[in-house]
Design a protein around this motif. Structure first.
Motif, mmCIF file in Angstrom:
data_model
loop_
_atom_site.group_PDB
_atom_site.id
_atom_site.type_symbol
_atom_site.label_atom_id
_atom_site.label_comp_id
_atom_site.label_asym_id
_atom_site.label_seq_id
_atom_site.Cartn_x
_atom_site.Cartn_y
_atom_site.Cartn_z
ATOM 1 N N ASN A 553 0.877 -1.016 0.166
ATOM 2 C CA ASN A 553 0.396 -0.042 -0.264
ATOM 3 C C ASN A 553 0.450 1.483 0.317
ATOM 4 O O ASN A 553 0.519 2.370 -0.880
ATOM 5 N N PRO A 574 -5.121 2.884 -2.606
ATOM 6 C CA PRO A 574 -4.255 1.665 -1.215
ATOM 7 C C PRO A 574 -4.647 1.967 0.137
ATOM 8 O O PRO A 574 -6.035 2.955 0.363
ATOM 9 N N ASP A 575 -4.739 0.969 1.064
ATOM 10 C CA ASP A 575 -5.380 1.915 2.050
ATOM 11 C C ASP A 575 -5.374 2.013 3.252
ATOM 12 O O ASP A 575 -4.705 2.033 3.967
#
Length: 686
Positions: A553, A574-575
């Motif tokens: 990420n 992305p987290d």
């Protein structure tokens, strides 16, 4: 007649039994000559017996000369034979002196003078060593009390304690009872009498190993000359009932006269009669170490001054003295030349003694030739632990387990007491301790160490010593029924000992108590981390999975790319929630998240150029964040499992698995592992 005058003038032989003494040439002779003299003397005036009825060998020589008795006792002591000297009155008219050797010492005497065995009244084969019953280690000065015990017992039953008469007599055949014998005697007397008596109570008090009973015979006011006693070598010696060690003598540095060779060379002025075996002679062209130099006599320092300014060793009275105050002029007063020396003297002393020495103007000349090196206490926790481990290995303490972090926690407290407060903003003593120990501290780097050290004045010269810590740990280890001590036990021992520490003030005590609290807080964090790590199943695999997910990420975030969803495979953003949940564990702000993530990518790139792979341990702060994230996820499970008083089957299984993992992987024993779980459970409940 000429022979008589020669014997009187040269050998010191006088008329009359009361004036007998050992001739001076014999006192200074070699060992074989001394033994030959004793053999003739003992065959004339000595008696020897195995005394089977008493179960103890005995040798005795009687004389009317007090001086001869003293000399014989001294010679026997130099030969390693311990004897006793008694004064006796015969028919209220004559005074006689006896030198008595008893027990196994008689067998040792016969080994030195074999012909005495033939003089034994019980036969040559009767003298047998009973090493397990050697006549020493008895409880002294109890003869009168034992006599009272015997009389009380015989008042209840005649002829009671018939075997104990020897312990009630002060005559030459009397003996001091050993502790085991005295214990049996007291028990037998109280059985006969039916109760304890003042005499048996007093006797039992003498068995207390913490007490030494020495009666005061008389007190005389006044002054008297004090003499130093020395014997060859470094062993202890016994003189007139007292055990002493070698007193300091300047000959230990420069050598001295060897009286045993005077008979061979004819004069003590002959160089062959001098032993050039002092430490300065042996260490010439090398290094000599002196222990506690400033505790020695001033004569030692005078020898060192001569050595340092003129590179000459003064050989006792065969040396030189100063003719005036000039350091250049000297006069040789003896027959020997001074010995040239080229060596380094390394010594140590404590600060208070050196301060007193430096303030003494008489020692100014030697002070100018001393290079002072201050050696502070250790300031690294890891090295302090190594000191404790070494001292504990050398001790006789066995059979008690020391839990992980117990020594580290004690060392943390000790080092904190030695540190000085820093002027740097935000630099606490705990942060300073960690920097000194080589640990990573946020916002500080290794370059800050020099600045921290430069701003101190006496860091390491004050505080708790390793001796105090070891003494307190020993007190915890020797407690009854203790099989394991942990960090809390160690800190409790440190705290309890502060009241007995005579050199700390009330203010210092309060300060040290705060340091104990700081050390405990540090241990609390370690303990929680240890337990939480043990609760995480396949911890390394879990940490690796979380790390790879985070790096994927971060790489996508910094490169403004998408990541593939692990379930659907579709590209997604992305987290951010995952990344922030990890970064917040170590205090990375929202404004600083981009810089932190770019730092991670730079580290990955740097390792890749060197052919290395970024791993879980490659970035210390990220590693800490991963651990804290895993621990946070497990906190509720740990809290519930460790704090419940009646765990169910699943909780009990989990607890047993954690204890097994702590024992197998972390060095705990079942006792301290269970205590750790209980302690952490209490911490998490707060």
């Amino acid at each position: 007649m000429e022979l008589v005058h020669w014997l009187s003038a040269v050998c010191g032989i006088t008329r009359g039994a009361a004036h007998k003494r050992v001739p001076l040439p014999v006192m200074a002779a070699r060992r074989p000559i001394v033994l030959a003299f004793l053999e003739g003397l003992f065959w004339g005036d000595g008696t020897i017996s195995a005394r089977k009825a008493l179960g103890s060998n005995r040798f005795k020589i009687a004389t009317a000369s007090d001086e001869l008795a003293r000399q014989v006792q001294t010679i026997l002591l130099n030969l390693g034979i311990v004897s006793a000297r008694y004064q006796e009155t015969i028919q209220e008219r004559f005074t006689a002196w006896s030198v008595v050797v008893t027990g196994d010492a008689v067998v040792d005497l016969v080994a030195l003078i074999p012909s005495l065995r033939e003089k034994c009244t019980d036969g040559a084969g009767a003298l047998v060593a009973r090493r397990e019953r050697a006549n020493y280690g008895g409880v002294p000065h109890l003869h009168g009390t034992i006599r009272t015990v015997i009389n009380d017992a015989r008042a209840a039953r005649p002829r009671a304690l018939a075997h104990a008469d020897r312990y009630a007599s002060t005559a030459a055949w009397g003996r001091s009872p050993r502790p085991a014998t005295l214990t049996r005697l007291i028990a037998e007397a109280e059985t006969v009498i039916g109760q304890a008596t003042p005499a048996t109570t007093t006797s039992r008090e003498h068995l207390d190993p913490a007490r030494v009973w020495l009666p005061v015979e008389r007190i005389v006011e006044g002054e008297a000359q004090v003499y130093d006693l020395t014997v060859p070598g470094t062993h202890s010696f016994c003189a007139n009932g007292f055990v002493n060690h070698n007193s300091q003598d300047v000959s230990e540095l420069t050598g001295g006269i060897d009286f045993a060779t005077i008979g061979e060379v004819g004069s003590e002025s002959d160089p062959r009669a001098y032993r050039f075996d002092g430490e300065l002679n042996i260490g010439n062209r090398g290094i000599v170490e002196l222990v506690e130099m400033l505790k020695t006599d001033e004569r030692f320092l005078y020898v060192l001054l001569t050595l340092s300014q003129e590179q000459n060793i003064k050989t006792g009275r065969f040396s030189m003295i100063y003719a005036d105050l000039s350091q250049e002029q000297n006069i040789k007063t003896g027959r020997f030349s001074m010995i040239y020396a080229d060596e380094t003297i390394v010594s140590h002393t404590n600060e208070h003694e050196y301060t007193a020495f430096a303030g003494n103007k008489k020692s100014e000349a030697l002070q100018d030739r001393i290079i002072l090196i201050k050696v502070p206490y250790n300031l690294r926790v890891g090295d302090e632990v190594r000191i404790y481990e070494k001292l504990l290995r050398q001790s006789a303490l066995t059979g008690v387990h020391i839990a992980p972090h117990a020594l580290d926690t004690a060392a943390t407290f000790a080092v904190l007491t030695r540190l000085e407060e820093s002027k740097k903003a935000g630099m606490s003593l705990m942060k300073k301790l960690k920097l000194y120990n080589g640990e990573a501290v946020e916002d500080y780097a290794e370059k800050d160490l020099k600045e921290l050290r430069d701003e101190t004045q006496r860091e390491g010269l004050d505080g708790i010593s390793p001796r105090y810590v070891i003494n307190r740990l020993s007190s915890a280890l020797v407690r009854q029924d203790v099989t394991c001590i942990n960090a809390i036990d160690a800190l409790r021992a440190m705290r309890d000992g502060l009241d007995q520490h005579t050199s700390i003030t009330k203010e210092q005590r309060e300060r040290y108590l705060n340091f104990i609290s700081d050390a405990r807080k540090e241990y609390d964090e370690r303990a929680k981390k240890e337990v939480q790590r043990a609760f995480v199943y396949s911890y390394e695999e879990s940490a690796k999975t979380l790390l790879n997910n985070y790096l994927d990420n971060v790489e996508a975030f910094c490169n403004k790319q998408k990541v593939n969803d692990p379930l659907t495979g579709e590209p997604v953003d992305p987290d951010e929630r995952l990344m922030r949940s990890i970064e917040e564990q170590i205090g990375v702000s929202d404004n600083g998240k981009r810089a932190f993530r770019e730092e991670i990518l730079i580290r990955i790139s740097s390792l890749a150029r060197r052919g290395q792979t970024f791993t879980y341990d490659s970035h210390e702060r990220l590693k800490e964040a991963i651990e804290k994230k895993l621990f946070a996820d497990m906190k509720d499970v740990v809290k519930i499992t460790t704090s419940t008083k009646t765990p169910d089957a699943d909780q009990l299984r989990r607890i047993n698995e954690v204890i097994d993992r702590l024992v197998r992987d972390q060095g705990y024993c079942p006792v301290c592992a269970a205590n750790l779980l209980s302690y952490v459970g209490a911490l998490l409940q707060r």
